[in-house]
Design an enzyme around this catalytic site. Structure first.
Site, mmCIF file in Angstrom:
data_model
loop_
_atom_site.group_PDB
_atom_site.id
_atom_site.type_symbol
_atom_site.label_atom_id
_atom_site.label_comp_id
_atom_site.label_asym_id
_atom_site.label_seq_id
_atom_site.Cartn_x
_atom_site.Cartn_y
_atom_site.Cartn_z
ATOM 1 N N ASP A 89 6.146 15.988 -27.074
ATOM 2 C CA ASP A 89 5.654 15.334 -28.277
ATOM 3 C C ASP A 89 5.026 14.014 -27.800
ATOM 4 O O ASP A 89 5.349 13.531 -26.711
ATOM 5 C CB ASP A 89 6.838 15.084 -29.213
ATOM 6 C CG ASP A 89 6.457 14.267 -30.424
ATOM 7 O OD1 ASP A 89 5.403 14.549 -31.012
ATOM 8 O OD2 ASP A 89 7.205 13.334 -30.773
ATOM 9 N N ASP A 120 4.168 10.815 -30.018
ATOM 10 C CA ASP A 120 4.716 9.591 -30.634
ATOM 11 C C ASP A 120 6.238 9.548 -30.526
ATOM 12 O O ASP A 120 6.918 10.471 -30.945
ATOM 13 C CB ASP A 120 4.301 9.532 -32.106
ATOM 14 C CG ASP A 120 2.799 9.421 -32.245
ATOM 15 O OD1 ASP A 120 2.254 8.379 -31.847
ATOM 16 O OD2 ASP A 120 2.155 10.383 -32.724
HETATM 17 MG MG LIG Z 1 7.587 12.114 -32.309
#
Ligand SMILES: [Mg+2]
Length: 235
Positions: A12, A14
């Site tokens: 992922d 962020d």
């Molecule tokens: Mg995230």
């Protein structure tokens, strides 16, 4: 098909590769306030972490009966990008973690709820672009974003790996649920600036990720451990 020991680690973006969530939650809070939607930082994190800006607009409409202006996502993005230039940092230890995975021939890619421009911007300002090249997958490329499994399945397919050979690194409940639904192992990363609150950590633990870790320096060992347990499984 790949042998069981060949792995793809799906990151992922962020809150995992870049420590963007404190900035994103602060900007989202300011922007919601401007629309007369008043929420605390915890309430914002609880509802919106790991979700796309499109999903944010839907949730606000459902929960508060307030229709956000069409240009709301664009306004947020503009404000975010400005702050990213000065404030966004790569997650501590992430460069050496990625280098260690590469040295062992473990493939990596990025799968994020953000739009491609935001993923590219995040990686560019933190110096991570070269590591991933074009192996960037956005929720805009699939029908349903996280917590649906579509994005992780898309990323795995594009990279040529079956879900059983993928490990997802996620910080958000929506992302952990998505990885599970995709039939992938998932390691919860809790080292981001937003991830320290006890209630948040409990929520992550309740989803029972395959592993949890707070320091990127521990990632290689976790991945290798997961690989050797798979070896014995198939051995
Ligand atoms: Mg995230």
């Amino acid at each position: 098909m790949r042998t069981p020991t060949e792995l793809l680690v799906i990151f992922d973006c962020d809150g995992v590769l870049v420590d963007s969530e404190p900035i994103a939650l602060s900007v989202l809070g300011e922007m919601l306030k401007s629309q007369q939607v008043f929420l605390t930082e915890d309430e914002i994190a609880d509802r919106f972490l790991g979700r796309s800006l499109g999903a944010v607009a839907e949730i606000v409409e459902q929960e508060f009966g307030r229709h956000l202006p069409e240009d709301f996502p664009a306004l947020i993005r503009r404000r975010l990008f400005k702050r990213y230039e000065h404030e966004l940092r790569a997650m501590p230890g992430v460069f050496s973690a990625l280098e260690a995975l590469a040295l062992r021939g473990i493939a990596t890619c990025v799968a994020s709820s953000s739009q491609p421009e935001r993923i590219e911007k995040s990686l560019a300002v933190t110096g991570l672009s070269a590591t991933f090249g074009t192996r960037l997958y956005s929720a805009t490329m699939v029908k349903a974003g996280k917590p649906a499994p579509d994005l992780f399945l898309h990323a795995a397919r594009q990279c040529g790996y079956s879900p059983a050979n993928c490990i997802v690194i996620e910080d958000s409940p929506a992302g952990i649920i998505a990885a599970r639904a995709a039939g992938m192992r998932v390691f919860a990363f809790g080292g981001g600036g937003h991830a320290g609150a006890p209630a948040f950590r409990q929520k992550i633990a309740a989803l029972k990720p395959d592993a949890s870790f707070d320091a990127m320096t521990d990632l290689l060992q976790l991945v290798e451990g997961s690989r050797s347990s798979e070896d014995s499984l198939h051995g």
